[in-house]
Design an enzyme around this catalytic site. Structure first.
Site, mmCIF file in Angstrom:
data_model
loop_
_atom_site.group_PDB
_atom_site.id
_atom_site.type_symbol
_atom_site.label_atom_id
_atom_site.label_comp_id
_atom_site.label_asym_id
_atom_site.label_seq_id
_atom_site.Cartn_x
_atom_site.Cartn_y
_atom_site.Cartn_z
ATOM 1 N NE ARG A 55 -4.163 -1.608 0.074
ATOM 2 C CZ ARG A 55 -5.278 -1.778 0.776
ATOM 3 N NH1 ARG A 55 -5.588 -0.949 1.719
ATOM 4 N NH2 ARG A 55 -6.078 -2.770 0.498
ATOM 5 N NE ARG A 85 -7.512 5.366 2.573
ATOM 6 C CZ ARG A 85 -8.411 4.632 3.215
ATOM 7 N NH1 ARG A 85 -9.552 5.173 3.586
ATOM 8 N NH2 ARG A 85 -8.154 3.367 3.514
ATOM 9 N NE ARG A 104 -9.735 7.584 -2.482
ATOM 10 C CZ ARG A 104 -10.872 7.987 -1.922
ATOM 11 N NH1 ARG A 104 -11.084 9.252 -1.707
ATOM 12 N NH2 ARG A 104 -11.794 7.098 -1.585
ATOM 13 C CG ASP A 148 -9.010 -2.978 -4.478
ATOM 14 O OD1 ASP A 148 -8.340 -2.483 -3.566
ATOM 15 O OD2 ASP A 148 -9.880 -3.851 -4.282
ATOM 16 C CE1 TYR A 185 -13.037 -7.526 1.250
ATOM 17 C CE2 TYR A 185 -11.457 -9.161 0.477
ATOM 18 C CZ TYR A 185 -11.782 -8.102 1.310
ATOM 19 O OH TYR A 185 -10.854 -7.629 2.211
HETATM 20 O O1 1CP Z 1 0.066 0.677 -3.234
HETATM 21 C C1 1CP Z 1 -0.405 -0.474 -3.357
HETATM 22 O O2 1CP Z 1 -0.175 -1.394 -2.553
HETATM 23 C C2 1CP Z 1 -1.175 -0.806 -4.624
HETATM 24 C C3 1CP Z 1 -2.579 -0.777 -4.628
HETATM 25 C C4 1CP Z 1 -3.463 -1.730 -3.828
HETATM 26 C C5 1CP Z 1 -3.341 -3.102 -3.538
HETATM 27 C C6 1CP Z 1 -2.167 -4.015 -3.808
HETATM 28 C C7 1CP Z 1 -4.707 -1.316 -3.333
HETATM 29 C C8 1CP Z 1 -5.220 0.056 -3.387
HETATM 30 N N1 1CP Z 1 -5.378 -2.420 -2.844
HETATM 31 C C9 1CP Z 1 -4.562 -3.524 -2.932
HETATM 32 C C10 1CP Z 1 -4.868 -4.901 -2.554
HETATM 33 C C11 1CP Z 1 -6.083 -5.197 -1.752
HETATM 34 N N2 1CP Z 1 -7.330 -4.635 -1.827
HETATM 35 C C12 1CP Z 1 -6.143 -6.250 -0.805
HETATM 36 C C13 1CP Z 1 -5.021 -7.204 -0.520
HETATM 37 C C14 1CP Z 1 -3.995 -6.646 0.386
HETATM 38 C C15 1CP Z 1 -4.429 -6.375 1.807
HETATM 39 O O3 1CP Z 1 -4.740 -7.334 2.532
HETATM 40 O O4 1CP Z 1 -4.442 -5.192 2.176
HETATM 41 C C16 1CP Z 1 -7.451 -6.269 -0.269
HETATM 42 C C17 1CP Z 1 -7.988 -7.210 0.783
HETATM 43 C C18 1CP Z 1 -8.189 -5.236 -0.925
HETATM 44 C C19 1CP Z 1 -9.642 -4.917 -0.727
HETATM 45 C C20 1CP Z 1 -9.812 -3.524 -0.321
HETATM 46 N N3 1CP Z 1 -9.686 -2.475 -1.186
HETATM 47 C C21 1CP Z 1 -10.010 -3.017 0.983
HETATM 48 C C22 1CP Z 1 -10.166 -3.844 2.259
HETATM 49 C C23 1CP Z 1 -11.622 -3.979 2.544
HETATM 50 C C24 1CP Z 1 -12.035 -4.799 3.743
HETATM 51 O O5 1CP Z 1 -12.896 -4.285 4.467
HETATM 52 O O6 1CP Z 1 -11.610 -5.950 3.928
HETATM 53 C C25 1CP Z 1 -10.054 -1.613 0.876
HETATM 54 C C26 1CP Z 1 -10.275 -0.611 1.973
HETATM 55 C C27 1CP Z 1 -9.828 -1.288 -0.494
HETATM 56 C C28 1CP Z 1 -9.690 0.071 -1.093
HETATM 57 C C29 1CP Z 1 -8.318 0.463 -1.446
HETATM 58 N N4 1CP Z 1 -7.491 -0.257 -2.306
HETATM 59 C C30 1CP Z 1 -6.314 0.428 -2.476
HETATM 60 C C31 1CP Z 1 -6.377 1.634 -1.694
HETATM 61 C C32 1CP Z 1 -5.307 2.686 -1.640
HETATM 62 C C33 1CP Z 1 -7.627 1.639 -1.048
HETATM 63 C C34 1CP Z 1 -8.167 2.735 -0.161
HETATM 64 C C35 1CP Z 1 -9.096 3.518 -1.013
HETATM 65 C C36 1CP Z 1 -9.109 4.976 -0.867
HETATM 66 O O7 1CP Z 1 -8.321 5.725 -1.479
HETATM 67 O O8 1CP Z 1 -10.023 5.416 -0.150
#
Ligand code: 1CP
Length: 344
Positions: free
Chosen positions: A25, A29, A38, A75, A152
């Site tokens: 990540r 943010r 964003r 994502d 999911y």
């Molecule tokens: O910088 C990076 O790492 C690249 C981008 C990236 C990656 C590799 C994002 C952006 N998401 C992911 C993978 C991801 N997404 C995973 C696997 C890794 C982990 O366990 O963290 C998972 C489970 C998700 C699903 C997801 N997407 C969640 C979790 C939800 C939950 O309740 O379980 C969330 C909050 C997101 C949104 C998201 N994805 C990425 C970002 C930066 C965000 C936040 C969104 C924002 O800007 O508000």
């Protein structure tokens, strides 16, 4: 001396004097420049599907910190969307999807061949990045592992214990396994296109592997990841693959061979000396530093970072966190971690 990028050298099994470093990540943010882009995109999904802006946020942490790898900004939930699930994000809460809990709902999904209609902007982002990244920076593509993506798709959101996916697995195994197969097939095609577009490494995130026990762990975490790895290795034999079965605990032992992965990513639930002895002995490892150090910083961050670097210094190692950096992290702590790893 090899001119190959440091991450690729570690993934090929080389022990380097200083481990290469990137961060889960790393675009996100906690960075003001991410929040600005964003806002420009409007919302999270519009950012993911805008190749110019997605490439921009991927590059931001490279410009700021000089990480050794960039991870494509996208994502894991884009693949379910490409397969026909509805996907939206609720501000302050997270992702929401239409649910799949029956054969009828599964039948509504599109065939795997249709995914590229939705995912082509992601391949465009990869192409832009492979042109624009500095020569020494490795580009990592990724997807969710089938079990995690299924959790999911079944629940329609993130869940603390993945209860709905476990319930479907236990009550209607045929539908559950058909869903996993569809995701597995889609993931192979999705990652293959990322590689063709320029991804030099791909990573599979099995963020919820830890809730699978015994034969379920083998059948639903390890086996689908092994299928994806085998199919990708057949098509792209030189592309290294990282697998992240988060929460595997003692089941981390033997996973390099069981999955066929070039690197196993460690969460922060395992002891680093145990991991050196039991996991790194079989190949490259990555991870383990608690993400909370990016919030708290200070001497603890420095000593923990040094402890991990030292413990894993006798084998191939890529420095990383045990999970993603959180929005409340202080960008200066990231710099302190990098300086500590690089001995600056
Ligand atoms: O910088 C990076 O790492 C690249 C981008 C990236 C990656 C590799 C994002 C952006 N998401 C992911 C993978 C991801 N997404 C995973 C696997 C890794 C982990 O366990 O963290 C998972 C489970 C998700 C699903 C997801 N997407 C969640 C979790 C939800 C939950 O309740 O379980 C969330 C909050 C997101 C949104 C998201 N994805 C990425 C970002 C930066 C965000 C936040 C969104 C924002 O800007 O508000």
């Amino acid at each position: 001396m090899s001119t190959q990028k440091t991450i690729l050298r570690a993934l090929a099994g080389e022990t380097l004097p200083t481990p290469p470093i990137w961060m889960m990540r790393q675009a996100g943010r906690y960075l003001p420049e991410y929040k600005a882009t964003r806002a420009q995109a409007g919302d999270f999904l519009s950012l993911c599907y805008n190749p110019e802006l997605a490439a921009e946020v991927t590059l931001q942490p490279i410009r700021r910190y000089g990480f050794d790898a960039a991870i494509l900004f996208a994502d894991i939930l884009l693949l379910p969307q490409a397969l026909g699930a509805d996907l939206w994000f609720v501000t302050g809460e997270g992702p929401r999807l239409s649910t799949i809990t029956s054969a009828e709902e599964l039948d509504v999904l599109k065939p795997v061949t249709a995914i590229h209609d939705t995912l082509s902007p992601i391949y465009e982002t990869v192409k832009i990045l492979s042109r624009e990244l500095p020569d020494e920076t490795t580009l990592i593509g990724f997807a969710g592992a089938p079990w995690t993506v299924a959790t999911y798709m079944v629940a329609g959101k993130g869940t603390p214990d993945q209860g709905p996916a476990h319930a479907l697995k236990d009550a209607n195994k045929d539908v559950f396994e058909a869903l996993l197969d569809r995701i597995t097939e889609g993931t192979i095609d999705y990652l293959s296109e990322q590689i063709k577009a320029g991804a030099e490494v791909v990573k599979l995130f099995d963020s919820w592997a830890g809730s699978l026990q015994g034969s379920d762990f083998l059948n639903y975490s390890v086996k689908p990841m092994a299928q994806i790895v085998a199919a990708l290795k057949a098509k792209h034999p030189t592309t290294p693959i990282i697998a992240f079965p988060r929460g595997a605990g003692e089941k981390y032992v033997g996973l390099h061979a069981a999955i066929g992965a070039d690197c196993i990513a460690l969460d922060d639930g395992v002891t680093v000396h145990w991991a050196a002895e039991k996991v790194q002995v079989n190949g490259c490892v990555q991870g383990n530093l608690k993400s909370s150090h990016m919030v708290t910083g200070g001497d603890d961050l420095v000593s923990e970072t040094r402890r991990i670097v030292d413990a894993l210094s006798n084998g191939p190692h890529i420095f990383n966190l045990g999970h993603g950096i959180t929005p409340d992290a202080d960008p200066e702590n990231v710099q302190l971690m990098i300086d500590t790893v690089r001995g600056n």
